[in-house]
Design an enzyme around this catalytic site. Structure first.
Site, PDB file in Angstrom:
ATOM      1  N   GLY A  71      -1.487   8.114  -8.207  1.00  0.00           N
ATOM      2  CA  GLY A  71      -1.372   7.893  -9.642  1.00  0.00           C
ATOM      3  C   GLY A  71      -0.773   9.156 -10.232  1.00  0.00           C
ATOM      4  N   ALA A  72       0.254   8.970 -11.073  1.00  0.00           N
ATOM      5  CA  ALA A  72       1.025  10.114 -11.556  1.00  0.00           C
ATOM      6  C   ALA A  72       0.149  11.198 -12.197  1.00  0.00           C
ATOM      7  CB  ALA A  72       2.106   9.631 -12.518  1.00  0.00           C
TER       8      ALA A  72
ATOM      9  N   ASP B  72       5.729   6.221 -12.987  1.00  0.00           N
ATOM     10  CA  ASP B  72       5.705   7.494 -12.255  1.00  0.00           C
ATOM     11  C   ASP B  72       6.676   8.503 -12.834  1.00  0.00           C
ATOM     12  OD1 ASP B  72       4.584   5.428 -10.300  1.00  0.00           O
ATOM     13  OD2 ASP B  72       4.125   7.344  -9.348  1.00  0.00           O
TER      14      ASP B  72
ATOM     15  N   ASN C 260       8.460   3.062 -11.360  1.00  0.00           N
ATOM     16  CA  ASN C 260       7.045   2.774 -11.096  1.00  0.00           C
ATOM     17  C   ASN C 260       6.976   2.119  -9.720  1.00  0.00           C
ATOM     18  OD1 ASN C 260       4.248   2.712 -11.906  1.00  0.00           O
ATOM     19  ND2 ASN C 260       4.449   0.517 -12.258  1.00  0.00           N
ATOM     20  N   LYS C 261       5.788   1.793  -9.297  1.00  0.00           N
ATOM     21  CA  LYS C 261       5.567   1.203  -7.968  1.00  0.00           C
ATOM     22  C   LYS C 261       6.540   0.060  -7.687  1.00  0.00           C
ATOM     23  CE  LYS C 261       3.017   2.322  -5.727  1.00  0.00           C
ATOM     24  NZ  LYS C 261       3.421   3.443  -4.861  1.00  0.00           N
TER      25      LYS C 261
ATOM     26  N   GLN D 119      -2.794  -1.375  -3.736  1.00  0.00           N
ATOM     27  CA  GLN D 119      -3.564  -0.644  -4.758  1.00  0.00           C
ATOM     28  C   GLN D 119      -4.135  -1.591  -5.807  1.00  0.00           C
ATOM     29  OE1 GLN D 119      -0.457   0.178  -3.750  1.00  0.00           O
ATOM     30  NE2 GLN D 119      -0.253   2.386  -3.488  1.00  0.00           N
TER      31      GLN D 119
ATOM     32  N   ARG E 147       5.197  14.938  -2.650  1.00  0.00           N
ATOM     33  CA  ARG E 147       5.479  13.648  -3.298  1.00  0.00           C
ATOM     34  C   ARG E 147       6.654  13.827  -4.248  1.00  0.00           C
ATOM     35  NH1 ARG E 147       2.143   9.001  -4.536  1.00  0.00           N
ATOM     36  NH2 ARG E 147       3.644   7.423  -3.996  1.00  0.00           N
TER      37      ARG E 147
END
Lengths: 349, 349
Positions: free
Chosen positions: B50-51, B240, B250-251, B199, B92
């Site tokens: 999670g950012a 993100d 994002n994801k 997730q 990351r």
């Protein structure tokens, strides 16, 4: 593809020999179904799957049902045979091919009603084998017509498994890719893994790799991104049931793929035999959507991956509106911009 | 939500205490990271994810890096601290919050360069704790602003996990739902499971259930069908990294959801703190997309579910264009129809 998904083994006293699809690609195992209970079970738990293969299994299953009836009275036989057909039909209520096969079997029984029970059983046996043979021919023709839409170098996305394992022989959506490949066209296929049961990951990649076709596995939620990257020139999927107007029920997620294809101006094709069409219904809204157990989502990989007692919605199919379908590829030819009129023109004699 | 995702335990000699997110919801286990190697590893393998939570972990990790430097020379310290920051940053590369935190830590170090090494370390320790405290406040404000968009009885779709586990406290996308719930609004949330690492299935459903919010788990490929059924009134997801023009990474799968939402005339909201914005880049095309290992797709759950040697494409993120985003919910307020001008107007002082 030389794997034979479903065969009748032996004479009238024989049994159905099936590839057990739930354990592919880890293991290639055959099972034998010699009574209605075991073939009902194989259809229900997706041991045999894919609309045409289910149709073949249902035909053979109906013959098993006939064989199990112990009477010399043709009238009593026909009554009990109706019950057997209902029983087979309860295994997978969304699959129109299943009901088409059962209807064919019923028609043969009804037409033979003046014959002896033994003769009726032989007629039913022959009809079940005929359904099988016709399907092989049908797949080859779908492949031939579909390959005209595929150009050398194309990227092709597919969802779920509509390959040889789903049919007698060669597949529907994958038949198009097999034919194009045999014509020497190089294609790059992206296969959605197809949650919850991963038919794309387990079966489609395996079949394409067997045929030497370049295939890349992705998760379902990557399809939009892959299209945006310019890797996809067309989508080809199968169907479980198509309404008169061209609305098509197929594995859950197909509807989403059709929207993503539209957004990226990518033609979306359905490959399906005439037997998949249900001319009794006008639109996709009349197609019942089977809901399956929550454990397919929460324990799909042999390990619990969600909280206990979480609510789950697990529809097995969705309906893609005809407006999202560039063409339906059938054994008789390609129906462009499908609608009630041009579907009838191609398929109704 | 009373679970604290990430805490600093003890004084300057203490360590980071983290919820080990890879084994949720089966087990709630805390791990301690007392050196840079262990926090690098926790970020890399998504033990912390999670950012915002990564941003907090990076700040604390940078302090651990400072603490590990053995020298009394401030100049030498600053050189070695730069190396430590680079090392943390390599865990990351897509996460802009990570780099924002590292930049803040670097700034504090540079401003303290005339102080003793021991004093610089104390300043860095305080800054790391401050990043943590600010995040808690930030989540609450995102929740407050976002809840204005949620009406009683709404169906809300979310993808991946942008809840308390992704932040210090209350989440970003889930903060909106927690706030609405606390205001007495009944909402029905649909959570995409979010392959490959699930997730949504593992974390989002768990957090919402803890808060007593009605949540239903679906596979990613069911989102379009659920929208068509009329069950979804808005989509709320996290991000993100957001470019100056509002394009949001994002994801993986978020981009597809945004297209499905557009097709069904459903507003698509992003909830993200100012720290997620990267004003150095103009559009989403400049955001690098991390690709992760194929085993996440083929062996996601300890069991192989695809043929050996199958090719896999596994991008971890995708980019949703600003045009698909109805609003971005930040701690300062809601940015409707986000673009370079109105994002600047809200976020740049």
């Amino acid at each position: 593809m030389t794997i034979s998904t479903i065969e009748w083994e032996g004479d009238e006293n024989g049994s159905i020999k099936l590839v057990e699809q739930t354990i592919l690609p880890g293991e290639l195992k055959y099972i034998n179904c010699g009574d209605t209970k075991s073939i009902w079970d194989a259809i229900k738990r997706l041991g045999v799957r894919g609309a045409p293969a289910i149709g073949i299994a249902a035909g053979m299953g109906a013959y098993l049902g006939a064989r199990e009836i112990k009477t010399d009275s043709s009238a009593e036989f026909l009554d009990k045979f109706d019950e057997a057909l209902k029983y087979i039909g309860s295994s997978r209520p969304t699959a129109v091919n299943l009901f088409n096969s059962l209807d064919r079997m019923k028609k043969v029984a009804d037409q033979s009603k003046d014959k002896s029970v033994s003769e009726i059983k032989t007629s039913l046996f022959n009809e079940a084998l005929k359904i099988h043979t016709e399907d092989k021919e049908c797949c080859r023709n779908i492949g031939k017509h579909g390959a005209t839409l595929i150009k050398d170098g194309m990227g092709v996305l597919t969802h779920c498994n509509a390959g040889g394992l789903a049919t007698a022989d060669y597949g529907t959506a994958l038949a198009v890719m097999f034919s194009a490949n045999e014509q020497g066209k190089n294609i790059k296929v992206f296969a959605d893994e197809t949650r919850p049961l991963l038919q794309g990951a387990r079966l489609t990649t395996w079949e394409l790799m067997q045929a030497g076709i370049d295939v890349t596995l992705i998760c379902d939620n990557m399809a939009g991104h892959v299209m945006k990257l310019g890797k996809i020139d067309c989508v080809v999927v199968g169907a479980d049931r198509i309404a008169s107007n061209g609305d098509a029920a197929n594995k859950i997620g197909t509807y989403s793929v059709s929207i993503l294809a539209k957004e990226h101006n990518i033609p979306f094709y359905i490959a399906a035999p005439k037997s998949t069409f249900d001319f009794e219904i006008q639109t996709g809204e009349q197609i019942p959507i089977e809901e399956r157990g929550s454990e397919e989502v929460t324990e799909g990989f042999g390990k619990r991956t969600a909280p206990n007692d979480v609510k789950v919605f697990n529809p097995a199919f969705d309906v893609t509106p005809a407006a999202n379908i560039a063409a339906i590829i059938t054994e008789r030819g390609v129906i462009h911009n499908p609608n009630t009129e041009n579907i009838k023109a191609m398929l109704i004699d």
